[in-house]
Design a protein around this motif. Structure first.
Motif, short mmCIF file in Angstrom:
data_model
loop_
_atom_site.label_atom_id
_atom_site.label_comp_id
_atom_site.label_asym_id
_atom_site.label_seq_id
_atom_site.Cartn_x
_atom_site.Cartn_y
_atom_site.Cartn_z
N ASP A 260 2.55 10.89 0.16
CA ASP A 260 4.08 10.96 1.47
C ASP A 260 3.96 10.86 2.21
N LYS A 261 3.37 11.57 3.33
CA LYS A 261 3.05 11.25 4.98
C LYS A 261 1.84 9.37 4.99
N LEU A 262 1.30 9.35 4.15
CA LEU A 262 0.67 7.77 4.51
C LEU A 262 2.20 6.86 4.12
N ASP B 275 0.84 -1.02 0.12
CA ASP B 275 0.29 0.22 0.14
C ASP B 275 0.99 1.34 -0.49
N ALA B 276 2.07 0.90 0.59
CA ALA B 276 2.60 2.42 0.39
C ALA B 276 3.12 2.57 -0.50
N GLN B 277 4.49 1.66 -1.28
CA GLN B 277 4.27 1.66 -2.61
C GLN B 277 3.65 2.11 -3.51
N ASP B 278 1.82 2.29 -3.41
CA ASP B 278 1.13 2.99 -3.97
C ASP B 278 1.30 4.02 -3.84
N TRP B 279 0.65 4.34 -2.18
CA TRP B 279 0.57 6.02 -2.24
C TRP B 279 1.82 6.73 -2.74
N GLN B 280 3.39 6.37 -2.71
CA GLN B 280 4.18 6.56 -2.83
C GLN B 280 4.54 7.26 -4.04
N GLY B 281 4.23 6.32 -5.22
CA GLY B 281 4.45 5.38 -6.23
C GLY B 281 3.64 6.73 -7.48
N ALA B 282 3.77 5.81 -8.72
CA ALA B 282 3.14 6.74 -9.70
C ALA B 282 1.55 6.34 -9.72
N SER B 283 0.80 5.42 -8.51
CA SER B 283 -0.32 5.29 -7.93
C SER B 283 -1.56 6.28 -8.16
N ILE B 284 -0.96 7.49 -7.02
CA ILE B 284 -1.36 8.12 -5.97
C ILE B 284 -0.57 9.52 -6.49
N GLY C 9 2.69 10.41 -7.40
CA GLY C 9 2.45 10.68 -9.10
C GLY C 9 1.76 11.37 -10.02
N LYS C 10 0.76 11.21 -9.63
CA LYS C 10 -0.71 11.62 -10.60
C LYS C 10 -1.04 12.67 -9.72
N ALA C 11 -0.63 13.81 -8.72
CA ALA C 11 -1.28 14.23 -7.78
C ALA C 11 0.18 15.24 -8.27
N SER C 12 1.31 14.45 -8.18
CA SER C 12 2.14 15.47 -8.51
C SER C 12 2.30 16.26 -9.90
N GLY C 13 1.92 15.17 -10.87
CA GLY C 13 1.69 15.82 -12.56
C GLY C 13 0.49 17.45 -12.76
N THR D 73 -1.68 19.84 -4.53
CA THR D 73 -0.03 19.36 -4.00
C THR D 73 -0.16 19.16 -2.29
N GLN D 74 -1.22 19.00 -2.16
CA GLN D 74 -1.52 18.81 -0.39
C GLN D 74 -1.41 17.37 -0.46
N ILE D 75 -2.91 16.50 -1.62
CA ILE D 75 -2.61 15.46 -1.80
C ILE D 75 -1.53 14.62 -1.99
N GLU D 76 -0.04 15.24 -2.01
CA GLU D 76 1.14 14.86 -2.78
C GLU D 76 1.54 14.75 -1.73
#
Length: 245
Positions: free
Chosen positions: A142-144, A84-93, A95-99, A135-138
């Motif tokens: 990261d914290k999650l 789950d941490a990989q999903d939150w940190q990676g492109a799934s969440i 990464g999309k928020a950053s984009g 940015t808040q989602i990003e």
């Protein structure tokens, strides 16, 4: 914080095997003691303390076994937390928020470059809140991810330490059964075995307390993250900022 999925899964398999082995070794102690002490040349002064120690060892060993079985109910959690941490940190969440944050930033908008006037100004102002929300989602992602990874690493360390205690306890049971078989070595052997079992029980209790402490700290962090998700400045009315005027 390093986490190894394969190592954690291997630890789980060894714990399950160890539970079966521990149960089998515990079942051997009673019959071994009865056979060793059931001789005319073994005085009651020796037989009774040995039988008492054997029963005590079985009691402690059963407590250890039951506690390990209880702890195994959550054995899948570390790997799940890590994935789950990989999903939150990676492109799934994240990464999309950053984009999104980058694409809707004022300087990234292409329309105002060729479009001027009141409409262009209103358009630019309408989307102003979206980079903040993204940015808040990003940041929250990261914290999650960090909190989940901390839980995963702590859980993996807990089960690895639990495996070490279980292996040690199994060796104690094997040594106790062997001591009972000798008859002569039973008193000393069981006295040492009971001491080791008490030590193992104390170690398990300490491990559980430590793990609970780590998880409690992360639960507090989760509460902070939940508050950020309800931040009215980033999400007016609890919703994604509107792009219309």
């Amino acid at each position: 914080m390093a986490f190894n999925v394969a190592q954690t899964q291997a630890t789980t398999e060894k714990l399950n095997t160890g539970v079966t082995t521990m149960s089998a070794k515990l079942d051997l102690i009673g019959p071994a003691v009865e056979k060793a002490m059931n001789h005319w040349y073994i005085p009651d002064a020796i037989a009774k303390p040995v039988i008492w120690a054997a029963n005590k060892l079985i009691e402690l060993g059963s407590w250890i076994l039951n506690k390990v079985v209880e702890c195994l109910k959550g054995v899948a959690a570390p790997v799940m937390f890590f994935l789950d941490a990989q999903d939150w940190q990676g492109a799934s969440i994240r990464g999309k928020a950053s984009g999104v944050a980058g694409n809707v930033a004022g300087e990234a908008l292409k329309a105002p470059l060729t479009w001027t006037g009141e409409g262009a100004t209103a358009y630019t102002g309408a989307v102003k809140g979206q980079p903040t929300a993204a940015t808040q989602i990003e940041t929250t992602s990261d914290k999650l991810a960090t909190a989940l990874t901390v839980c995963a690493v702590a859980g993996a360390a807990f089960y690895l330490a639990l495996l070490a205690v279980l292996i040690k306890a199994i060796l104690v049971m094997v040594a106790a059964a062997a001591a009972a078989a000798t008859g002569v070595g039973a008193p000393v052997g069981f006295a040492a075995a009971v001491g080791e079992a008490l030590s193992d029980a104390g170690i398990i209790t300490g491990l559980v307390v430590t793990l609970v402490g780590v998880l409690t700290a992360q639960a507090t962090q989760m509460a902070v993250i939940k508050g950020e998700a309800n931040d009215g400045s980033a999400f007016p009315g609890g919703k994604w900022p509107s792009a219309t005027v």
